[in-house]
Enzyme design. Sequence first.
Site, PDB file in Angstrom:
ATOM      1  N   LYS A  66     -53.298 -26.904 134.173  1.00 33.65           N
ATOM      2  CA  LYS A  66     -54.516 -27.174 134.372  1.00 33.65           C
ATOM      3  C   LYS A  66     -55.660 -27.606 133.044  1.00 33.65           C
ATOM      4  CE  LYS A  66     -59.104 -24.484 135.031  1.00 33.65           C
ATOM      5  NZ  LYS A  66     -59.512 -23.453 134.934  1.00 33.65           N
ATOM      6  N   SER A 141     -62.995 -23.093 138.325  1.00 31.99           N
ATOM      7  CA  SER A 141     -63.132 -23.909 138.455  1.00 31.99           C
ATOM      8  C   SER A 141     -61.298 -24.507 138.352  1.00 31.99           C
ATOM      9  CB  SER A 141     -62.848 -23.657 136.785  1.00 31.99           C
ATOM     10  OG  SER A 141     -62.074 -22.642 136.080  1.00 31.99           O
ATOM     11  N   SER A 165     -61.827 -17.831 138.241  1.00 36.02           N
ATOM     12  CA  SER A 165     -61.168 -19.552 138.273  1.00 36.02           C
ATOM     13  C   SER A 165     -59.722 -19.415 139.317  1.00 36.02           C
ATOM     14  CB  SER A 165     -61.680 -19.968 136.955  1.00 36.02           C
ATOM     15  OG  SER A 165     -62.876 -20.549 136.792  1.00 36.02           O
TER      16      SER A 165
HETATM   17  N1  GLN Z   1     -67.452 -19.577 138.076  1.00 36.04           N
HETATM   18  C1  GLN Z   1     -67.661 -18.907 136.709  1.00 36.04           C
HETATM   19  C2  GLN Z   1     -68.096 -19.179 136.254  1.00 36.04           C
HETATM   20  O1  GLN Z   1     -68.441 -20.158 135.973  1.00 36.04           O
HETATM   21  C3  GLN Z   1     -65.728 -18.538 136.952  1.00 36.04           C
HETATM   22  C4  GLN Z   1     -65.106 -19.869 135.754  1.00 36.04           C
HETATM   23  C5  GLN Z   1     -63.733 -18.782 135.151  1.00 36.04           C
HETATM   24  O2  GLN Z   1     -63.445 -18.545 135.911  1.00 36.04           O
HETATM   25  N2  GLN Z   1     -63.457 -19.844 134.572  1.00 36.04           N
HETATM   26  O3  GLN Z   1     -68.042 -18.329 135.060  1.00 36.04           O
END
Ligand code: GLN
Length: 484
Positions: A66, A141, A165
């Site tokens: 990532k 994400s 994410s």
């Molecule tokens: N969707 C969640 C957010 O936008 C989690 C993001 C993540 O785990 N990096 O905060």
Amino acid sequence: MKTANKKVTAERLVRDALEKAKHFSDYNIFTFINEEGAILRAREIDAKIANGEKVGRLAGVPYALKDNFLSPDGETTASAHILGGFTSPVTATAVEKLEAEGAIMIGRTNLDAFAHGSSTENSYYGPTLNAFDRKRVAGGSSGGSAVAVALDIVEFTTGTDTGGSIRQPASFNGIYGFKPTYGTISRYGVVAMASSLDCIGFFTKTPEDMDLLMEITAGRDPKDLTTLPDYYNSIDRDSLGAACPSDTLRAALAKSSCSAEHIAPSESHRIGIIKDFDNESVDKEIRDALLKKCEMLKEKGCEIVELEMLSLKYALPAYYIIQPAEVASNLSRYDGVRYGFRSEKSADLDSLYNNTRNEGFMPENKRRIMIGNFVLSSGFYDAYFLKAAKARTLIIREYEKAFSKCDFILTPVSPSPAFRLGEKVNDPVAMYLEDVMSVSLNLAGIPGLTIPAGKTTEGLPIGLQLVGPRRSDKNLIKFSKELI
Ligand code: GLN
């Protein structure tokens, strides 16, 4: 995991992966392809194999990172314009550990800029497409990492999970995605989002591969003082805790070497399902998939326990206060002076900061910085941040109570399967609601594994989330095999 040997060389494995990455370029999975570096590395490993030297447990296995993991191979941008042009002088501890075992990074994967989002549509480089329906989102994400595994480009990828994410994109693409207990894998060298919630984890196609990656990367790191001692590879009596149901078994474990092989057969497990999740808001096909798995577990001798967890309704609001507060602090370091992009328009220091941040951050990044500063400001700290911190404590306690009644909990990962591109990106609240079932685990610091659980009538993957108490990670991954 398919490792290199004398017959199948690391170079072959790497070239195949690079070929597949090219073939699927329309999906917008990668922000960087490490073609030259990966082939050079593969040749080094092949030379070792030819000489009969010892190679690691991931010898020649291609993987993707990532793009918020630091390493000097290619720019680390976190898919954010403000980090464009930044090449890291350091390597993340997790990356060092994977590469010490012979894994070869073939590319960096797309994400919502700074990991803010649930669809990968907040990436500066545009969205990644879902592996099963190109009109739908990959989830986020870590969308690029999930799709790279789902399309069999590589056998594993890394991810970060601050509020879902890893688990949500894994569920949208029909693969395994694991968020370990907070502190299991070092966060050193990973672009920080919200430090008290961030966890490092992986995407794989099997629980066995997940277990291997955990064995390799778990453990204490002097460079990250929030890391736990390596309970994953040396399970002790306490770490098994509630994940081991009977006293007899606990006693047996205490006497034995406590290896995961001694874990109880499924018939003695108690599996919790949460009755006060607002069931109507969850897609019917996901609810059905959950019930089907419960039936399957019952047939295997597990007991299904209904849990009442009233504090979970505060998880999403508490998360969207604590997380932006930590984001606001972590993102304050990007000022155009130290990292990556710098606005050309600037006449003096103040305008350099302003213009760089204005041009370099995505709208969602700015929204979180503003919310974070607001909830931390002296006038509102008590009303928002402090209350959210208290709600977090209630959630931690409620999970502790739940795990005195059951060994694991099974829940949906998200209320719906992969949604359409563009459907929620202009409605931040709708996007935040995506995280309603995933964020409480990060607030409580407990592990969660997305397991594939069939498909909808439209052919979209459904994922369920297996949740365990702190440090039950090894047992949880092992138990997930009962759900296949
Ligand atoms: N969707 C969640 C957010 O936008 C989690 C993001 C993540 O785990 N990096 O905060």
